[in-house]
Scaffold this active site. Structure first.
Site, short mmCIF file in Angstrom:
data_model
loop_
_atom_site.label_atom_id
_atom_site.label_comp_id
_atom_site.label_asym_id
_atom_site.label_seq_id
_atom_site.Cartn_x
_atom_site.Cartn_y
_atom_site.Cartn_z
N LYS A 63 -21.96 16.45 8.98
CA LYS A 63 -22.41 17.39 7.94
C LYS A 63 -23.83 17.86 8.26
O LYS A 63 -24.66 17.06 8.72
CB LYS A 63 -22.38 16.65 6.59
N SER A 138 -19.37 18.89 -1.85
CA SER A 138 -20.08 19.76 -0.96
C SER A 138 -19.70 19.56 0.52
O SER A 138 -20.08 20.38 1.35
CB SER A 138 -21.59 19.53 -1.11
N SER A 162 -19.22 14.38 -3.39
CA SER A 162 -19.09 15.34 -2.28
C SER A 162 -18.22 14.92 -1.11
O SER A 162 -17.80 15.77 -0.33
CB SER A 162 -20.46 15.72 -1.76
N1 GLN Z 1 -20.82 18.47 -7.16
C1 GLN Z 1 -21.93 17.59 -7.24
C2 GLN Z 1 -23.22 18.36 -7.27
O1 GLN Z 1 -23.17 19.54 -7.08
C3 GLN Z 1 -21.88 16.60 -6.13
C4 GLN Z 1 -22.68 16.97 -4.94
C5 GLN Z 1 -22.73 15.89 -3.90
O2 GLN Z 1 -22.13 14.84 -4.03
N2 GLN Z 1 -23.55 16.14 -2.89
O3 GLN Z 1 -24.26 17.81 -7.48
#
Ligand code: GLN
Length: 448
Positions: A63, A138, A162
Site C-alpha cells: 500500500k 482504503s 481498511s
Molecule cells: N473508512 C475508515 C476511515 O475512513 C477506515 C480507514 C482505514 O482503516 N484506514 O477512516
C-alpha cells in the site's frame, strides 16, 4: 513454478488488465521489469541452494502509505506525489529479509481516508469481481491486486477497517492484527492510536505465514510487543470445543441478505463441528462510529502538521482532496482549547468503555463473529452522503477502538458480489484467530 515464471505471469496480467483492459487501477507504481526479473532470478538461485527465506517465491504489492526505499509513498495524494522513500519501513525490511519480492506500490483512499477507494487522487480502483463497483477501501489497491491475481499477497493498513472492508468486497482474506503486534515504523499514519499493518491474501494460511514474518517487537516503535512464532500445526487443528459469541446486531443497520447468509453460515459450521454458540451483546458498540471519527480527525490533523510545504512538497491544505481536508479542518476545530476536550476527550473516554465491553465478551468466549461490512458496495461514482460512507465502518472500527485482532474471510456472494465475515479474538490471540478462520475455510460451507 519458478519465481521468474510466476513474476512474468503476474506482470503479463497487470499489463493486460490494470491500466488497460479491465482497468482495475490497483498499482500506482511498478518497479522496472528488468530489475524485477534480476531479483527474481537471484531468489530462484537461493531457493535452489536451499538458503532462501520464508517468503521466497512470493510476489508482493505494498500500500502506498508504507515506505519502501526507491518507491513513491504518495498516500495516493498530490501532496506527496513526488515523495520518494529514502528508507524501508520495518515491515518492508522484514519482507526483504525473507526474500519476498516487492513489485510495486498500490492505490488507496487518499491518506487512507475512505471506505471505497474513490478518494485517491489518482483515480478509483475497480472491483475485479464486479468492475462497475467499488472494491472497498482504503486498501482498494491491495485488495483488488490480490483478487485480480496480479500478485500473491499484499500489505495494507487498517485504522477503522481498511484491510477487512475491501477484503470482504473483493472476496479475499484480510487481517487486522492486535495493536502493537506489528511495528508501524515507516508508515505514514492516519491515526496513530488505531493504525495497524496487516496482510491481504487469497487464503487464511498465507495470511498467517505473512503476519508471522512482519510481526514482532521493534525498538523504533515503542508500542510494539515481542511475540513467538505461530504454531502452524495448531492452526491446522479444528478445535473440538469452541465458544463462539455471535454479535447481537441490535439496531445496527445491516443488509438483511448479508445477515441471512451470515446466520446460515454460523449455524452450519457450528453444527458441523459441535461448537457452542450464543448471541451476545457488546455494550455501546452502537457508539463506535461516533467515537472513532473524532479521534481520527484530531490525530490526522496533528499527524499532518509536517506537510506544511517546506519539506515534502505541497502544503497539505492546498493540495489535498475534500475528504481528508474535512478531517484536517474538523480535527483542528474540535481540538481547540475553548472546547475544553468536549469532543476528543469524550471520545477517548468512550474508547475505554468500548474496549472494556470487548474484553468482557472475549474473556468468556473464544471469538466474536459478525459480518465484516453491513452493506453491499456501491457503484463507482455514485454520490453517497458522508454518513453513508462512514456507515461502512460500523462493524470494523469497533475492533480498532478495542485494539483486538480480527480477520475477514469470504463467506458467500449476493448476485456475484462477495461478502465477508469477521472473526474477532482477544488481544494477541492471532494464532487462535487463524485456527478458527482456517476451520471455517475448511468446513466446505463457505461459498466465497
Ligand atoms: N473508512 C475508515 C476511515 O475512513 C477506515 C480507514 C482505514 O482503516 N484506514 O477512516
Amino acid at each position: 513454478m519458478t519465481t521468474v515464471e510466476k513474476l512474468k505471469k503476474y506482470l503479463e496480467e497487470i499489463k493486460k488488465n490494470d491500466s488497460s483492459g479491465k482497468k482495475i487501477n490497483s498499482f500506482l507504481e511498478l518497479k522496472n521489469e528488468k530489475k524485477l526479473l534480476d531479483e527474481a532470478k537471484k531468489i530462484d538461485e537461493k531457493i535452489k541452494s536451499g538458503k532462501a527465506g520464508r517468503l521466497a517465491g512470493k510476489i508482493i504489492g505494498v500500500k502506498a502509505n508504507l515506505n519502501a526505499k526507491g518507491f513513491h509513498a504518495s498516500c495516493a495524494s498530490k501532496v506527496l506525489e513526488n515523495y520518494e522513500s529514502t528508507y524501508d519501513s520495518t515491515v518492508v525490511e522484514k519482507i526483504k529479509k525473507e526474500d519476498g519480492l516487492i513489485i510495486g506500490m498500490l492505490n488507496m483512499d487518499e491518506f487512507a481516508s475512505g471506505s471505497s477507494g474513490e478518494t485517491s487522487a489518482f483515480g478509483p480502483t475497480r472491483n475485479p469481481i464486479s468492475p462497475e463497483l467499488i472494491p472497498g477501501g482504503s486498501c482498494s489497491g491491495p485488495a483488488a491486486a490480490v483478487a485480480a491475481d496480479f500478485c500473491d499477497m499484499t500489505l495494507g493498513t487498517d485504522t477503522g477497517g481498511s484491510i477487512r472492508n475491501p477484503a470482504s468486497h473483493c472476496g479475499i482474506v484480510g487481517v487486522k492484527p492486535t495493536y502493537g503486534l506489528v511495528s508501524r515504523y515507516g508508515l505514514i499514519d492516519l491515526a496513530m492510536s488505531f493504525d495497524t499493518i496487516g496482510p491481504l491474501t487469497k487464503d487464511v494460511l498465507s495470511s498467517a505465514v505473512f503476519l508471522n514474518i512482519i510481526k514482532g517487537k521493534d525498538e523504533r516503535d515503542t508500542t510494539t510487543f515481542s511475540s513467538v512464532d505461530f504454531n502452524f500445526n495448531e492452526i491446522e487443528k479444528i478445535p473440538k470445543k469452541l465458544k463462539v459469541a455471535i454479535l447481537d446486531l441490535g439496531n445496527l443497520e445491516v443488509n438483511p441478505k448479508i445477515k441471512e447468509i451470515f446466520d446460515k453460515t454460523i449455524k452450519l459450521v457450528s453444527e458441523k463441528y459441535g461448537w457452542e454458540t450464543e448471541v451476545v451483546k457488546v455494550n455501546h458498540i452502537d457508539l463506535a462510529v461516533q467515537t472513532y471519527y473524532p479521534v481520527v480527525y484530531v490525530e490526522s490533523f496533528s499527524g499532518t502538521r509536517k506537510f506544511d510545504g517546506r519539506k515534502y512538497g505541497k502544503k497539505i491544505e492546498e493540495a489535498v482532496g475534500p475528504e481528508f481536508l474535512r478531517r484536517i479542518l474538523g480535527g483542528s476545530e474540535i481540538s481547540k482549547a475553548e472546547y475544553g476536550g468536549r469532543y476528543y476527550f469524550n471520545a477517548l473516554r468512550a474508547k475505554k468503555i468500548i474496549e472494556k465491553s470487548f474484553e468482557d465478551v472475549l474473556n468468556k468466549y473464544d471469538c466474536l463473529v459478525c459480518p465484516t461490512v453491513p452493506r453491499l458496495p456501491h457503484k463507482i461514482g455514485d454520490s453517497i452522503s458522508v454518513e453513508e460512507m462512514y456507515s461502512y465502518d460500523v462493524l470494523t472500527c469497533p475492533v480498532n477502538i478495542a485494539g483486538n485482532c480480527a480477520i475477514s474471510i469470504p463467506m458467500g456472494k449476493i448476485k456475484n458480489i462477495p461478502i465477508g465475515m469477521q472473526v474477532i479474538c482477544g488481544k494477541f490471540k492471532e494464532e487462535k484467530m487463524f485456527q478458527i478462520a482456517r476451520s471455517f475455510e475448511k468446513s466446505g460451507v463457505l461459498n466465497g
